[in-house]
Design an enzyme around this catalytic site. Structure first.
Site, PDB file in Angstrom:
ATOM      1  N   THR A  25      39.910  40.584  42.260  1.00 43.09           N
ATOM      2  CA  THR A  25      39.660  41.075  40.892  1.00 43.09           C
ATOM      3  C   THR A  25      40.990  41.408  40.224  1.00 43.09           C
ATOM      4  O   THR A  25      41.029  42.183  39.270  1.00 43.09           O
ATOM      5  CB  THR A  25      38.749  42.325  40.879  1.00 43.09           C
ATOM      6  OG1 THR A  25      38.934  43.066  42.067  1.00 43.09           O
ATOM      7  CG2 THR A  25      37.304  41.967  40.726  1.00 43.09           C
ATOM      8  N   GLU A  79      42.769  30.150  33.496  1.00 45.74           N
ATOM      9  CA  GLU A  79      41.509  30.527  32.839  1.00 45.74           C
ATOM     10  C   GLU A  79      41.459  29.965  31.422  1.00 45.74           C
ATOM     11  O   GLU A  79      42.498  29.875  30.763  1.00 45.74           O
ATOM     12  CB  GLU A  79      41.399  32.062  32.795  1.00 45.74           C
ATOM     13  CG  GLU A  79      41.368  32.657  34.194  1.00 45.74           C
ATOM     14  CD  GLU A  79      41.256  34.184  34.200  1.00 45.74           C
ATOM     15  OE1 GLU A  79      41.193  34.800  33.113  1.00 45.74           O
ATOM     16  OE2 GLU A  79      41.226  34.761  35.298  1.00 45.74           O
ATOM     17  N   GLY A  82      46.363  50.807  44.141  1.00 48.14           N
ATOM     18  CA  GLY A  82      46.819  51.653  43.029  1.00 48.14           C
ATOM     19  C   GLY A  82      45.605  52.377  42.468  1.00 48.14           C
ATOM     20  O   GLY A  82      44.753  52.845  43.208  1.00 48.14           O
ATOM     21  N   ARG A  83      45.537  52.439  41.119  1.00 51.21           N
ATOM     22  CA  ARG A  83      44.407  53.156  40.498  1.00 51.21           C
ATOM     23  C   ARG A  83      43.074  52.524  40.904  1.00 51.21           C
ATOM     24  O   ARG A  83      42.170  53.210  41.395  1.00 51.21           O
ATOM     25  CB  ARG A  83      44.563  53.118  38.972  1.00 51.21           C
ATOM     26  CG  ARG A  83      45.641  54.036  38.429  1.00 51.21           C
ATOM     27  CD  ARG A  83      45.856  53.788  36.947  1.00 51.21           C
ATOM     28  NE  ARG A  83      46.424  52.481  36.702  1.00 51.21           N
ATOM     29  CZ  ARG A  83      47.702  52.260  36.358  1.00 51.21           C
ATOM     30  NH1 ARG A  83      48.516  53.266  36.154  1.00 51.21           N
ATOM     31  NH2 ARG A  83      48.159  51.038  36.194  1.00 51.21           N
ATOM     32  N   ILE A  84      42.937  51.201  40.698  1.00 52.62           N
ATOM     33  CA  ILE A  84      41.631  50.565  40.960  1.00 52.62           C
ATOM     34  C   ILE A  84      41.387  50.474  42.464  1.00 52.62           C
ATOM     35  O   ILE A  84      40.285  50.743  42.951  1.00 52.62           O
ATOM     36  CB  ILE A  84      41.552  49.172  40.293  1.00 52.62           C
ATOM     37  CG1 ILE A  84      41.808  49.300  38.786  1.00 52.62           C
ATOM     38  CG2 ILE A  84      40.186  48.542  40.539  1.00 52.62           C
ATOM     39  CD1 ILE A  84      42.002  47.972  38.067  1.00 52.62           C
ATOM     40  N   HIS A 137      36.114  36.526  34.657  1.00 56.13           N
ATOM     41  CA  HIS A 137      37.058  37.615  34.346  1.00 56.13           C
ATOM     42  C   HIS A 137      36.374  38.743  33.539  1.00 56.13           C
ATOM     43  O   HIS A 137      36.739  39.002  32.385  1.00 56.13           O
ATOM     44  CB  HIS A 137      38.279  37.069  33.583  1.00 56.13           C
ATOM     45  CG  HIS A 137      39.485  37.970  33.698  1.00 56.13           C
ATOM     46  ND1 HIS A 137      40.769  37.518  33.669  1.00 56.13           N
ATOM     47  CD2 HIS A 137      39.587  39.324  33.820  1.00 56.13           C
ATOM     48  CE1 HIS A 137      41.615  38.530  33.774  1.00 56.13           C
ATOM     49  NE2 HIS A 137      40.909  39.650  33.857  1.00 56.13           N
ATOM     50  N   ARG A 151      44.481  39.058  39.624  1.00 55.99           N
ATOM     51  CA  ARG A 151      44.841  37.918  38.782  1.00 55.99           C
ATOM     52  C   ARG A 151      44.740  36.660  39.631  1.00 55.99           C
ATOM     53  O   ARG A 151      45.141  36.652  40.807  1.00 55.99           O
ATOM     54  CB  ARG A 151      46.268  38.057  38.242  1.00 55.99           C
ATOM     55  CG  ARG A 151      46.438  39.057  37.111  1.00 55.99           C
ATOM     56  CD  ARG A 151      45.803  38.587  35.794  1.00 55.99           C
ATOM     57  NE  ARG A 151      46.028  39.502  34.709  1.00 55.99           N
ATOM     58  CZ  ARG A 151      45.235  40.524  34.378  1.00 55.99           C
ATOM     59  NH1 ARG A 151      44.130  40.754  35.080  1.00 55.99           N
ATOM     60  NH2 ARG A 151      45.511  41.297  33.344  1.00 55.99           N
TER      61      ARG A 151
HETATM   62  P1  NAP Z   1      48.202  49.906  39.634  1.00 60.08           P
HETATM   63  O1  NAP Z   1      47.658  51.293  39.605  1.00 60.08           O
HETATM   64  O2  NAP Z   1      49.567  49.664  39.141  1.00 60.08           O
HETATM   65  O3  NAP Z   1      48.050  49.361  41.129  1.00 60.08           O
HETATM   66  C1  NAP Z   1      48.688  48.227  41.597  1.00 60.08           C
HETATM   67  C2  NAP Z   1      49.035  48.453  43.058  1.00 60.08           C
HETATM   68  O4  NAP Z   1      49.611  47.257  43.570  1.00 60.08           O
HETATM   69  C3  NAP Z   1      50.036  49.585  43.279  1.00 60.08           C
HETATM   70  O5  NAP Z   1      49.508  50.478  44.198  1.00 60.08           O
HETATM   71  C4  NAP Z   1      51.280  48.884  43.816  1.00 60.08           C
HETATM   72  O6  NAP Z   1      51.870  49.722  44.792  1.00 60.08           O
HETATM   73  C5  NAP Z   1      50.699  47.621  44.431  1.00 60.08           C
HETATM   74  N1  NAP Z   1      51.659  46.516  44.441  1.00 60.08           N
HETATM   75  C6  NAP Z   1      52.429  46.068  43.429  1.00 60.08           C
HETATM   76  N2  NAP Z   1      53.185  45.033  43.845  1.00 60.08           N
HETATM   77  C7  NAP Z   1      52.879  44.848  45.153  1.00 60.08           C
HETATM   78  C8  NAP Z   1      53.317  43.923  46.123  1.00 60.08           C
HETATM   79  N3  NAP Z   1      54.281  43.013  45.864  1.00 60.08           N
HETATM   80  N4  NAP Z   1      52.782  43.996  47.369  1.00 60.08           N
HETATM   81  C9  NAP Z   1      51.861  44.930  47.656  1.00 60.08           C
HETATM   82  N5  NAP Z   1      51.389  45.829  46.768  1.00 60.08           N
HETATM   83  C10 NAP Z   1      51.906  45.781  45.522  1.00 60.08           C
HETATM   84  O7  NAP Z   1      47.263  48.940  38.786  1.00 60.08           O
HETATM   85  P2  NAP Z   1      45.679  49.012  38.565  1.00 60.08           P
HETATM   86  O8  NAP Z   1      45.378  49.762  37.339  1.00 60.08           O
HETATM   87  O9  NAP Z   1      45.034  49.406  39.846  1.00 60.08           O
HETATM   88  O10 NAP Z   1      45.400  47.456  38.268  1.00 60.08           O
HETATM   89  C11 NAP Z   1      45.737  46.481  39.213  1.00 60.08           C
HETATM   90  C12 NAP Z   1      45.624  45.079  38.647  1.00 60.08           C
HETATM   91  O11 NAP Z   1      44.251  44.728  38.520  1.00 60.08           O
HETATM   92  C13 NAP Z   1      46.179  44.906  37.225  1.00 60.08           C
HETATM   93  O12 NAP Z   1      47.566  44.654  37.237  1.00 60.08           O
HETATM   94  C14 NAP Z   1      45.391  43.716  36.698  1.00 60.08           C
HETATM   95  O13 NAP Z   1      46.098  42.523  36.909  1.00 60.08           O
HETATM   96  C15 NAP Z   1      44.131  43.715  37.533  1.00 60.08           C
HETATM   97  N6  NAP Z   1      42.919  44.025  36.741  1.00 60.08           N
HETATM   98  C16 NAP Z   1      41.954  43.082  36.617  1.00 60.08           C
HETATM   99  C17 NAP Z   1      40.796  43.371  35.924  1.00 60.08           C
HETATM  100  C18 NAP Z   1      39.703  42.359  35.798  1.00 60.08           C
HETATM  101  O14 NAP Z   1      39.063  42.305  34.761  1.00 60.08           O
HETATM  102  N7  NAP Z   1      39.436  41.575  36.819  1.00 60.08           N
HETATM  103  C19 NAP Z   1      40.628  44.619  35.320  1.00 60.08           C
HETATM  104  C20 NAP Z   1      41.642  45.546  35.447  1.00 60.08           C
HETATM  105  C21 NAP Z   1      42.786  45.242  36.171  1.00 60.08           C
HETATM  106  P3  NAP Z   1      53.433  49.629  45.107  1.00 60.08           P
HETATM  107  O15 NAP Z   1      54.133  49.735  43.791  1.00 60.08           O
HETATM  108  O16 NAP Z   1      53.700  50.767  46.049  1.00 60.08           O
HETATM  109  O17 NAP Z   1      53.632  48.312  45.759  1.00 60.08           O
HETATM  110  C1  GLV Z   2      42.126  42.931  32.814  1.00 59.13           C
HETATM  111  O1  GLV Z   2      42.187  41.967  33.498  1.00 59.13           O
HETATM  112  C2  GLV Z   2      43.146  43.926  32.731  1.00 59.13           C
HETATM  113  O2  GLV Z   2      44.240  43.717  33.290  1.00 59.13           O
HETATM  114  O3  GLV Z   2      42.890  44.956  32.093  1.00 59.13           O
END
Ligand code: NAP
Ligand code: GLV
Length: 336
Positions: free
Chosen positions: A237, A268, A157-159, A287, A239
């Site tokens: 990175t 956590e 997705g975005r990240i 985290h 969950r």
């Molecule tokens: P996003 O743009 O919504 O990207 C998530 C991606 O996952 C989408 O491309 C989605 O595509 C795919 N996806 C969803 N369900 C799926 C499944 N069952 N199988 C395969 N792919 C699947 O979100 P983002 O902004 O990139 O953030 C992603 C996640 O990173 C967040 O939800 C958060 O939990 C985590 N995060 C962690 C930190 C940290 O501090 N470590 C920081 C920021 C975010 P489809 O809908 O086409 O499946």
């Molecule tokens: C951090 O883990 C977030 O989802 O923004």
């Protein structure tokens, strides 16, 4: 109109607090790094029109049942698995998150973990600190190459897309797996869409960036780990519960995979006795994916803007459950 009452569950940057204080009566759990106890949270929600929460707070049926005035929950995170969105929608409570502003910072951290795990950086520092560096030796702390190898992104997705863009500088082959293909990402980065099984079997680095949902819980289980290369590195990175940690411990001990870089954990916070921490082939972080000063400040401001909009009758910019807003516009009336 009376000033809305909002509850903020942790000390937040002044820029965000200032925005809220201008328009709202704000109550605060005034701690830097201690989550608000559940009983106090429930008590505070009872009189609140809006809540500014962190991923450490669970907003569920129980929390909503005792919060008759609540209209808006603003999460200071992009992931919102701590919030029962369906329950909020049923209760007419809007939910918002902070997408986009943390994308590049989290992609940087993902790369930091990948490189650290591949080249054994943490292990190497410990060798010096413990006085165990005797001489340059042919295979001393030899790790895995990154340049020119194959990167697999689960959840592009975005990240994930930002991680893929960085891979161009390392001349990597990029594979990705989502539920849906992203032709624009393929055109921009050259990433190739593959099944999860193919990604696991072909990647030297498997990066997890899916949201935590019932579908992704333990997506990386024993079966998935056994499909990976014995030389592969897993980076999470997203969950913690996306990975079965008990299976990962065995995978790392028994050499099904080569290493792991983990920012997130099934439960956590973890302490020094966590079974993954004793392993030399694990790089462990608490985290901190989005933890740069600028990004955490932007996230707090975005969450405050979402909250302000929701409690003053405007559509929050990052609404997760827009059906609640539509219902309100159609005259469903606000809660409380
Ligand atoms: P996003 O743009 O919504 O990207 C998530 C991606 O996952 C989408 O491309 C989605 O595509 C795919 N996806 C969803 N369900 C799926 C499944 N069952 N199988 C395969 N792919 C699947 O979100 P983002 O902004 O990139 O953030 C992603 C996640 O990173 C967040 O939800 C958060 O939990 C985590 N995060 C962690 C930190 C940290 O501090 N470590 C920081 C920021 C975010 P489809 O809908 O086409 O499946
Ligand atoms: C951090 O883990 C977030 O989802 O923004």
């Amino acid at each position: 109109m009376a000033r809305p009452k909002v509850y903020v569950t942790r000390r937040i940057p002044a820029a965000a607090m200032g925005l809220l204080q201008e328009r709202c009566d704000v109550r605060l759990w005034d701690e830097e790094d201690v989550p608000v106890p559940r009983a106090i949270l429930l008590d505070e929600l009872a009189g609140a029109d809006g809540a500014f929460v962190l991923l450490t707070e669970r907003i569920d049926e129980e929390a909503l049942a005792g919060a008759p005035r609540l209209k808006m929950v603003a999460n200071m995170a992009v992931g919102y698995d701590n919030i029962d969105v369906d329950a909020c929608t049923r209760a007419g409570v809007m939910v918002a998150n902070t997408p986009g502003v943390l994308t590049e910072t989290t992609a940087d951290l993902t790369w930091a973990l990948l490189l650290a795990a591949a080249r054994r950086l943490v292990e190497a520092q410990k060798v010096i600190e413990q006085g165990r560096w005797r001489a340059w030796s042919p295979m001393f702390l030899a790790g895995q190459d990154v340049y020119g190898r194959t990167l697999g992104i689960i959840g592009a997705g975005r990240i994930g897309a930002a991680v893929a863009r960085r891979a161009r500088g390392f001349d990597m082959t990029v594979l990705y797996h989502n539920r849906r293909r992203r032709p624009e990402l393929e055109a921009e980065t050259g990433a190739r869409y593959v099944s999860l099984d193919e990604l696991l079997a072909s990647s030297d680095f498997v990066v997890i960036l899916v949201p935590l949902t019932p579908e992704t819980r333990h997506l990386i289980d024993e079966d998935a780990l056994r499909k990976m290369k014995p030389t592969a590195v897993l980076v999470n990175t997203a969950r913690g519960p996306v990975v079965d940690e008990a299976a990962l411990v065995r995978a790392l001990k028994e050499g099904w995979i080569w290493g792991a870089g983990l920012d997130v954990w099934e439960k956590e916070p973890i302490g020094p006795d966590h079974p993954l921490l004793g392993l030399p082939n694990v790089v462990a972080l608490p985290h901190i994916g989005s933890a740069s000063i600028a990004t955490r400040t932007r996230m707090a401001v975005v969450a405050a803007e979402n909250l302000l909009a929701g409690v003053t009758g405007r559509r929050p910019p990052n609404l997760v459950n827009p059906e609640v807003w539509e219902r309100l516009r159609e005259g469903g009336g606000p809660r409380g």
